[in-house]
Design a protein around this motif. Structure first.
Motif, PDB file in Angstrom:
ATOM      1  N   UNK A   1      80.278  67.244  41.374  1.00  0.00           N
ATOM      2  CA  UNK A   1      79.939  65.949  40.880  1.00  0.00           C
ATOM      3  C   UNK A   1      78.652  65.958  40.064  1.00  0.00           C
ATOM      4  N   UNK A   2      77.642  66.698  40.522  1.00  0.00           N
ATOM      5  CA  UNK A   2      76.386  66.791  39.786  1.00  0.00           C
ATOM      6  C   UNK A   2      76.592  67.440  38.434  1.00  0.00           C
ATOM      7  N   UNK A   3      77.502  68.405  38.361  1.00  0.00           N
ATOM      8  CA  UNK A   3      77.771  69.062  37.090  1.00  0.00           C
ATOM      9  C   UNK A   3      78.307  68.064  36.072  1.00  0.00           C
ATOM     10  N   UNK A   4      79.172  67.182  36.492  1.00  0.00           N
ATOM     11  CA  UNK A   4      79.740  66.196  35.579  1.00  0.00           C
ATOM     12  C   UNK A   4      78.686  65.206  35.091  1.00  0.00           C
ATOM     13  N   UNK A   5      77.779  64.834  35.959  1.00  0.00           N
ATOM     14  CA  UNK A   5      76.702  63.914  35.567  1.00  0.00           C
ATOM     15  C   UNK A   5      75.774  64.594  34.562  1.00  0.00           C
ATOM     16  N   UNK A   6      75.422  65.841  34.824  1.00  0.00           N
ATOM     17  CA  UNK A   6      74.539  66.573  33.924  1.00  0.00           C
ATOM     18  C   UNK A   6      75.204  66.783  32.566  1.00  0.00           C
ATOM     19  N   UNK A   7      76.483  67.160  32.570  1.00  0.00           N
ATOM     20  CA  UNK A   7      77.205  67.345  31.311  1.00  0.00           C
ATOM     21  C   UNK A   7      77.291  66.022  30.557  1.00  0.00           C
ATOM     22  N   UNK A   8      77.517  64.928  31.266  1.00  0.00           N
ATOM     23  CA  UNK A   8      77.552  63.617  30.624  1.00  0.00           C
ATOM     24  C   UNK A   8      76.229  63.252  29.972  1.00  0.00           C
ATOM     25  N   UNK A   9      75.116  63.565  30.648  1.00  0.00           N
ATOM     26  CA  UNK A   9      73.801  63.303  30.071  1.00  0.00           C
ATOM     27  C   UNK A   9      73.542  64.164  28.839  1.00  0.00           C
ATOM     28  N   UNK A  10      73.964  65.419  28.883  1.00  0.00           N
ATOM     29  CA  UNK A  10      73.791  66.308  27.735  1.00  0.00           C
ATOM     30  C   UNK A  10      74.608  65.823  26.551  1.00  0.00           C
ATOM     31  N   UNK A  11      75.845  65.406  26.808  1.00  0.00           N
ATOM     32  CA  UNK A  11      76.700  64.897  25.735  1.00  0.00           C
ATOM     33  C   UNK A  11      76.113  63.612  25.154  1.00  0.00           C
ATOM     34  N   UNK A  12      75.587  62.739  26.003  1.00  0.00           N
ATOM     35  CA  UNK A  12      74.976  61.497  25.530  1.00  0.00           C
ATOM     36  C   UNK A  12      73.744  61.788  24.670  1.00  0.00           C
ATOM     37  N   UNK A  13      72.933  62.757  25.083  1.00  0.00           N
ATOM     38  CA  UNK A  13      71.750  63.130  24.300  1.00  0.00           C
ATOM     39  C   UNK A  13      72.158  63.735  22.959  1.00  0.00           C
ATOM     40  N   UNK A  14      73.218  64.549  22.963  1.00  0.00           N
ATOM     41  CA  UNK A  14      73.697  65.139  21.711  1.00  0.00           C
ATOM     42  C   UNK A  14      74.243  64.070  20.776  1.00  0.00           C
ATOM     43  N   UNK A  15      74.942  63.095  21.322  1.00  0.00           N
ATOM     44  CA  UNK A  15      75.467  61.988  20.521  1.00  0.00           C
ATOM     45  C   UNK A  15      74.331  61.160  19.932  1.00  0.00           C
ATOM     46  N   UNK A  16      73.298  60.908  20.710  1.00  0.00           N
ATOM     47  CA  UNK A  16      72.145  60.162  20.222  1.00  0.00           C
ATOM     48  C   UNK A  16      71.443  60.917  19.102  1.00  0.00           C
ATOM     49  N   UNK A  17      71.258  62.221  19.283  1.00  0.00           N
ATOM     50  CA  UNK A  17      70.616  63.029  18.242  1.00  0.00           C
ATOM     51  C   UNK A  17      71.453  63.038  16.969  1.00  0.00           C
ATOM     52  N   UNK A  18      72.742  63.211  17.105  1.00  0.00           N
ATOM     53  CA  UNK A  18      73.616  63.236  15.927  1.00  0.00           C
ATOM     54  C   UNK A  18      73.618  61.884  15.224  1.00  0.00           C
ATOM     55  N   UNK A  19      73.567  60.798  15.987  1.00  0.00           N
ATOM     56  CA  UNK A  19      73.571  59.479  15.356  1.00  0.00           C
ATOM     57  C   UNK A  19      72.259  59.190  14.643  1.00  0.00           C
ATOM     58  N   UNK A  20      71.149  59.741  15.097  1.00  0.00           N
ATOM     59  CA  UNK A  20      69.874  59.502  14.416  1.00  0.00           C
ATOM     60  C   UNK A  20      69.703  60.384  13.195  1.00  0.00           C
ATOM     61  N   UNK A  21      70.456  61.450  13.108  1.00  0.00           N
ATOM     62  CA  UNK A  21      70.238  62.395  12.017  1.00  0.00           C
ATOM     63  C   UNK A  21      71.363  62.413  10.989  1.00  0.00           C
ATOM     64  N   UNK A  22      72.611  62.321  11.417  1.00  0.00           N
ATOM     65  CA  UNK A  22      73.722  62.583  10.515  1.00  0.00           C
ATOM     66  C   UNK A  22      74.532  61.352  10.113  1.00  0.00           C
ATOM     67  N   UNK A  23      74.327  60.204  10.741  1.00  0.00           N
ATOM     68  CA  UNK A  23      75.046  59.008  10.333  1.00  0.00           C
ATOM     69  C   UNK A  23      74.490  58.496   9.007  1.00  0.00           C
ATOM     70  N   UNK A  24      75.316  57.856   8.184  1.00  0.00           N
ATOM     71  CA  UNK A  24      74.804  57.255   6.947  1.00  0.00           C
ATOM     72  C   UNK A  24      73.746  56.191   7.252  1.00  0.00           C
ATOM     73  N   UNK A  25      72.846  55.990   6.313  1.00  0.00           N
ATOM     74  CA  UNK A  25      71.728  55.075   6.527  1.00  0.00           C
ATOM     75  C   UNK A  25      72.200  53.651   6.799  1.00  0.00           C
ATOM     76  N   UNK A  26      73.274  53.223   6.164  1.00  0.00           N
ATOM     77  CA  UNK A  26      73.789  51.880   6.405  1.00  0.00           C
ATOM     78  C   UNK A  26      74.235  51.686   7.845  1.00  0.00           C
ATOM     79  N   UNK A  27      74.887  52.669   8.389  1.00  0.00           N
ATOM     80  CA  UNK A  27      75.330  52.597   9.793  1.00  0.00           C
ATOM     81  C   UNK A  27      74.131  52.575  10.734  1.00  0.00           C
ATOM     82  N   UNK A  28      73.129  53.420  10.416  1.00  0.00           N
ATOM     83  CA  UNK A  28      71.940  53.444  11.272  1.00  0.00           C
ATOM     84  C   UNK A  28      71.222  52.111  11.238  1.00  0.00           C
ATOM     85  N   UNK A  29      71.171  51.456  10.055  1.00  0.00           N
ATOM     86  CA  UNK A  29      70.547  50.134   9.969  1.00  0.00           C
ATOM     87  C   UNK A  29      71.313  49.121  10.809  1.00  0.00           C
ATOM     88  N   UNK A  30      72.647  49.193  10.787  1.00  0.00           N
ATOM     89  CA  UNK A  30      73.453  48.280  11.605  1.00  0.00           C
ATOM     90  C   UNK A  30      73.200  48.494  13.092  1.00  0.00           C
TER      91      UNK A  30
END
Length: 90
Positions: A1-30
Motif C-alpha cells: 500500500x505504501x508503494x502505491x501512495x509513493x508512486x502516486x506522489x511521484x506521478x503527481x509531482x511529475x505531472x506538475x513539473x510537466x504542466x509548468x514547463x511543457x504546456x502552452x502558455x495559454x493553458x498555463x494562464x487558464x
C-alpha cells in the motif's frame, strides 16, 4: 500500500513539473486563473507556472519603461551581430 501512495506522489509531482514547463502558455494562464478563482495567490501561481510579465506593467519589455528609467541617458549601442559562415561542399 505504501508503494502505491509513493508512486502516486511521484506521478503527481511529475505531472506538475510537466504542466509548468511543457504546456502552452495559454493553458498555463487558464490554470493560474482557475486556481486563483479558488482562493490561491495569483502572483505566486503566475511565477510558479512562468506566465508573469517581465516588468509587471504588462508591456513585457526589459523594464526600461519603468518609473526609474532616465530619458536623458544616451541609448545603449546595438548588440553586435554575429555572422556564421557556412562552407558548402559539393
Amino acid at each position: 500500500m505504501w508503494q502505491q501512495i509513493i508512486v502516486g506522489l511521484i506521478v503527481a509531482a511529475a505531472l506538475l513539473h510537466a504542466s509548468t514547463k511543457y504546456l502552452p502558455a495559454g493553458w498555463r494562464r487558464r490554470i493560474v486563473y482557475a486556481l486563483a478563482r479558488r482562493g490561491l495567490d495569483e502572483d505566486k501561481l503566475a511565477k510558479f507556472f512562468k506566465v508573469q510579465d517581465s516588468c509587471g506593467s504588462g508591456c513585457g519589455s526589459c523594464g526600461s519603461c519603468g518609473p526609474g528609467a532616465d530619458s536623458s541617458a544616451p541609448p545603449s549601442p546595438p548588440a553586435a551581430r554575429r555572422v556564421i559562415k557556412l562552407h558548402v561542399q559539393r
